[in-house]
Design a protein around this motif. Structure first.
Motif, short mmCIF file in Angstrom:
data_model
loop_
_atom_site.label_atom_id
_atom_site.label_comp_id
_atom_site.label_asym_id
_atom_site.label_seq_id
_atom_site.Cartn_x
_atom_site.Cartn_y
_atom_site.Cartn_z
N CYS A 189 0.97 -1.10 -0.02
CA CYS A 189 -0.17 -0.01 0.23
C CYS A 189 1.01 1.14 -0.08
O CYS A 189 1.90 1.36 0.66
CB CYS A 189 -0.98 -0.06 1.03
SG CYS A 189 -1.79 1.57 1.33
N CYS A 216 -0.38 6.54 1.71
CA CYS A 216 0.02 7.69 2.62
C CYS A 216 1.64 7.70 2.83
O CYS A 216 2.28 6.94 2.37
CB CYS A 216 -0.72 7.64 4.03
SG CYS A 216 0.04 6.51 5.06
N TYR A 237 3.37 7.25 5.37
CA TYR A 237 3.93 6.30 6.30
C TYR A 237 4.34 5.06 5.30
O TYR A 237 5.35 4.39 5.97
CB TYR A 237 2.77 5.40 7.22
CG TYR A 237 2.53 6.42 8.54
CD1 TYR A 237 3.34 7.00 9.17
CD2 TYR A 237 1.03 6.46 8.98
CE1 TYR A 237 2.94 7.72 10.29
CE2 TYR A 237 0.58 7.01 9.98
CZ TYR A 237 1.77 7.59 10.67
OH TYR A 237 1.25 8.37 11.91
N GLY A 238 3.86 4.85 4.37
CA GLY A 238 4.17 3.92 3.43
C GLY A 238 5.23 4.10 2.40
O GLY A 238 6.00 5.03 2.91
N CYS A 293 3.80 0.30 2.63
CA CYS A 293 3.57 -0.81 3.70
C CYS A 293 3.62 -2.05 2.81
O CYS A 293 2.84 -2.35 1.94
CB CYS A 293 2.41 -0.51 4.42
SG CYS A 293 2.82 1.06 5.44
N CYS A 314 -0.67 2.17 9.58
CA CYS A 314 -2.03 2.48 9.83
C CYS A 314 -2.80 1.45 10.71
O CYS A 314 -3.88 1.62 11.21
CB CYS A 314 -2.55 3.07 8.70
SG CYS A 314 -3.27 1.99 7.69
N ARG A 323 -10.58 -1.88 0.56
CA ARG A 323 -10.33 -0.41 0.42
C ARG A 323 -10.34 0.21 -1.14
O ARG A 323 -10.72 1.03 -1.48
CB ARG A 323 -9.34 0.16 1.22
CG ARG A 323 -9.36 1.68 1.16
CD ARG A 323 -8.62 2.18 2.13
NE ARG A 323 -7.12 1.88 2.31
CZ ARG A 323 -6.20 2.72 2.89
NH1 ARG A 323 -6.58 3.78 3.26
NH2 ARG A 323 -5.08 2.26 2.67
N THR A 369 -7.04 7.34 5.13
CA THR A 369 -6.40 6.28 6.11
C THR A 369 -6.82 6.62 7.42
O THR A 369 -7.20 7.81 7.83
CB THR A 369 -4.77 6.92 6.00
OG1 THR A 369 -4.21 6.84 4.82
CG2 THR A 369 -4.08 6.12 6.93
S1 SF4 Z 1 0.22 3.53 6.69
FE1 SF4 Z 1 -1.75 2.54 5.82
S2 SF4 Z 1 -2.52 3.72 4.16
FE2 SF4 Z 1 -0.40 4.56 4.56
S3 SF4 Z 1 0.84 3.29 3.28
FE3 SF4 Z 1 0.73 1.92 5.00
S4 SF4 Z 1 -0.84 0.97 4.61
FE4 SF4 Z 1 -1.22 2.47 3.29
#
Ligand code: SF4
Ligand code: SF4
Ligand code: SF4
Length: 792
Positions: free
Chosen positions: A76, A79, A81-82, A84, A94, A104, A185
């Protein structure tokens, strides 16, 4: 029981126009009447359902048809954070897991698809209100009283004017906003709730399409359910290349209608060719039958590369985003006409038309953004007329000798075949061309075996212009590229539903099969036409729309007829009904809803669950999106599923990531509540799946026949349906299907022709007869059931 008379009641039109009835039922204020009877009806439990209001229904569907995920991508990157990694049970930063993430992405695709259709509908609606006024009546003629079955069911009202459609539009836009929000997210975390939201997004998609199509049918005077809608010319060979040519690509009829209007106003019908690709083509020919249909989306790059079009008018959806670059290669001009696709072009909407024409023909600009359809018509026509002669002198495609020389550059690296979505042997075709044998390329061109996506050309290390070569080779067979298609007729008439409601619900007409959607076909276009032909010959009702409708028209049988020439446009057994463009797809669930209302007298207003339950258990309809590729197709199919109608996809459909598959091994899943007797009874897997991807035409054909079986079939109807299922299974797989015993409730269900074979299987499986429910349902009883299945 079938209604005695098919004569429409003639008091209703005046009644509607002259009264403004308000009926108070408790604290519900109701200002409408329901379709057939004219009696006031109580508002059902779910008018304007919000995101969670139909969740219980969705869960019931998913109890039976478990979402099956084929992770097309297990990372994913939505966002920062990724990225991921969601493999091997890992969660994203997340907290989301792979299942919820796939769901999703399905929701996101459905939101995009629903937004495309509903933004298109909103644009059309406001444009048509501006032209015709908000009080312009919604009048679909004497044979259609239930003008908007989806709006009636969801909004709880019948729209009487264009302005009335705004209420449904406002509702849908609000829902779409909430649904898209859930994709952010840190919102939804459950895969089944993502799915429920995707089903809601699909339903909103269906609603948006109905609004858009009704608005354009009434305001632009398109066919109103006309079973005798005319045949329109189709195919690259139908275009007169000696004339200036305006090509419209996309889905929004406004700008194409602007071109047609201008050509007519100026008396230029014999001087200018107006043609279209994709649904814009279908809708222009619903507006004016002199326009020509080039064909489905698969013709796009072939036709643009051929350089035949002088001006390319693009509106929205499914248009090559490099259309400007492609047009520049052969000095064609591009006019963008909607906010969805501006292509970096200057906005000249407020500029004088002749000044825009001058800038375009003097090459001061590459194209223009013009957001006024009338001005688009004038500019496109004038430009085409002024540049056509000069462009006619251009050499746009390589000649055959040059093609051979170009092909000799091939290093046999094999990348063209490797990147092809269908692993088409393009390398072999290019090698053949290098030796002067063009037959392999010709074979790929024919029937859209290669749908000219252009990936192979992009990848070619020698920059061999494979698409231009294909376009030239195709030109050699132009004369053969002349087909036809019945103009999109729009909705199914109420009188037709009165006639076929009983045979469909009881099973005497074995099914209604709808071939819809795009051209991402695994093995060429003929598969769709062959499936349609198979079911027409077997007395099914076959419905088409969009690119699927065009694909069916591109096939000629042994006598040289297209299926539209051979079969009538009646919504009846052996009828081939083209409802129209993508937005006209709304009339397919619309017909099923009408069956529930007209034949079974189920009230529509605010009554989604009861209607869908009826369709799921009694209306043997099945959608087929053999070449589905877009997010719109994802939304269409998901919406159709929520109404209880199964859909079969082609093999590329697995890339949508999720199917809804039934588990025939779990017998308890198929138990039904018989609303008449109050008993829980054992049922059969009917329909077996809600969303299924078949690998090839043969498998799809057999599955489609099976997916038309419904618990409500009479024994005569079940015999018929099983006969087709067994027959097709024998034809394509050479055997009697082993699961046939699951669909035999009593001995009278067994088709006579296969009695012995089926009896042998029943014996082997230890089959025992079971009760046939009188009113099968998956909804809950209002009170405790009298008797549970298996006597418990
Ligand atoms: S934190 Fe969640 S939304 Fe962001 S990239 Fe990772 S899996 Fe995707
Ligand atoms: S254009 Fe697309 S479909 Fe055709 S051969 Fe090339 S990659 Fe395959
Ligand atoms: S990618 Fe180009 S060079 Fe490689 S095999 Fe295909 S045509 Fe030949």
């Amino acid at each position: 029981m079938a209604p005695k008379s098919t004569k429409p009641k003639d008091f209703k039109e005046d009644f509607w126009k002259s009264k403004d009835i308000k009926i108070s039922i408790g604290d519900i204020v109701q200002d409408e009447v329901s379709g057939e009877s004219g009696e006031p009806v109580e508002m059902g439990p779910t008018p304007k359902p919000h995101v969670t209001d139909l969740r219980e229904w969705d869960m019931k569907l998913m109890d039976r048809y478990e979402p099956f995920y084929a992770p097309f991508c297990d990372m994913c990157c939505l966002c920062t954070y990724g990225k991921c990694d969601l493999t091997a049970g890992k969660k994203g930063a997340c907290g989301i897991d792979i299942k919820a993430q796939q769901a999703r992405m399905v929701l996101l695709a459905c939101c995009i698809g629903a937004a495309a259709h509903s933004a298109h509908a909103r644009h059309l609606l406001e444009h048509l209100i501006e032209k015709k006024g908000k009080d312009f009546p919604i009048d679909l003629g004497m044979n259609i009283d239930i003008e908007a079955p989806i709006i009636r069911t969801l909004i709880g009202k019948a729209p009487k004017t264009l302005g009335d459609l705004r209420e449904a539009m406002d509702y849908m836009e609000e829902q779409n906003l909430h649904l898209l929000s859930a994709c952010h997210t840190g919102q939804e975390g459950s895969s089944v709730d993502f799915e429920s939201k995707a089903l809601h997004a699909g339903l909103m998609d269906n609603l948006g399409k109905e609004i858009g199509d009704i608005a354009q049918i009434v305001a632009l005077d398109m066919p109103k359910g006309d079973e005798n809608a005319p045949l329109v010319e189709m195919g690259m060979g139908t275009v007169d290349r000696d004339k200036p040519i305006v090509l419209c690509i996309g889905h929004n009829v406004s700008s194409g209608a602007g071109v047609i209007d201008y050509v007519e106003e100026e008396g230029l019908e014999d001087n200018v060719e107006v043609c279209g690709i994709c649904c814009a083509a279908i809708d222009i020919t619903r507006y004016n039958q002199h326009a020509k249909v080039i064909g489905p989306i698969s013709k796009q790059l072939k036709f643009i590369r051929s350089g035949v079009a002088d001006v390319i008018v693009v509106d929205e959806q499914c248009i090559r985003t490099d259309v400007l670059e492609e047009a520049k290669k052969n000095q064609a001009k591009v006019i963008a006409t909607t906010d969805k696709m501006c292509l970096g072009l200057p906005n000249l909407t407020d500029e004088d038309a002749d000044k825009i024409v001058a800038q375009l023909i003097n090459n001061q600009i590459e194209g223009a953004l013009i957001l006024d359809p009338d001005k688009v018509g004038e500019v496109a026509t004038k430009v085409a007329m002024q540049i056509a002669d000069d462009r006619g002198m251009l050499k746009l495609l390589p000649d055959m000798d040059e093609i051979q020389e170009m092909a000799k550059e091939c290093t046999e690296c094999g990348w063209c075949t490797r990147v092809c979505p269908n692993s088409i042997p393009m390398m072999e075709a290019v090698m053949g061309a290098s030796e002067g044998d063009f037959s392999k390329m010709e074979a790929l061109y024919d029937n859209d075996v290669c749908y000219t996506c252009g990936r192979c050309e992009q990848e070619c290390e020698r920059d061999i212009p494979i698409m231009s070569m294909m376009a030239k080779i195709g030109e050699n067979k132009l004369k053969e590229q002349r087909f036809n298609m019945r103009a999109g007729r729009g909705p199914i008439q109420d009188v037709e539903i009165r006639k076929v409601g009983a045979p469909i619900v009881l099973g005497d007409i074995p099914g209604v099969i709808a071939f819809v959607g795009c051209t991402n076909y695994p093995e060429g276009a003929q598969d769709v036409a062959k499936m349609a032909k198979e079911f027409l010959e077997r007395n099914y009702i076959v419905v088409t729309s969009g690119c699927g409708a065009m694909t069916v028209g591109e096939y000629r049988d042994e006598e040289g007829n297209t299926l539209y020439e051979k079969y009538s446009g009646d919504f009846d057994a052996k009828g081939l009904v083209n409802v129209g463009s993508c937005v006209s797809n709304a009339h397919i669930p619309g017909a099923c809803i009408k069956i529930a209302n007209i034949f079974a007298k189920k009230p529509l207003e605010g009554n989604f669950e009861e209607i869908s339950d009826y369709i799921l258990n009694r209306v043997g309809a099945c959608g087929v999106a053999w070449g589905a590729y877009s997010q719109k197709a994802a939304a269409i199919a998901t919406g159709i599923n929520r109404w209880g109608i199964p859909v079969v996809l082609g093999p590329h459909g697995t890339k949508y990531r999720r199917l809804y598959l039934g588990r025939t091994d779990k017998e308890e899943t198929w138990q039904l509540n018989d609303m008449r007797s109050g008993n829980v009874v054992n049922g059969e897997p009917a329909p077996e799946h809600l969303l299924y991807a078949a690998e090839n035409r043969e498998e799809a054909t057999v599955e489609i026949a099976k997916l038309c079986i419904r618990p409500n079939d009479t024994s005569k109807g079940r015999q018929l349906k099983l006969n087709h299922y067994i027959d097709l299974h024998k034809k394509y797989f050479g055997t009697i299907p082993e699961d046939v015993y699951k669909f035999v409730r009593v001995q009278k269900d067994i088709p006579i022709t296969y009695k012995k074979d089926v009896m042998d299987i029943l014996e082997e499986k230890g089959w025992e007869p079971r009760a046939i429910p009188q009113e099968p349902s998956i909804r809950d009883f209002k009170e405790e059931p009298k008797k549970k299945a298996n006597g418990k």
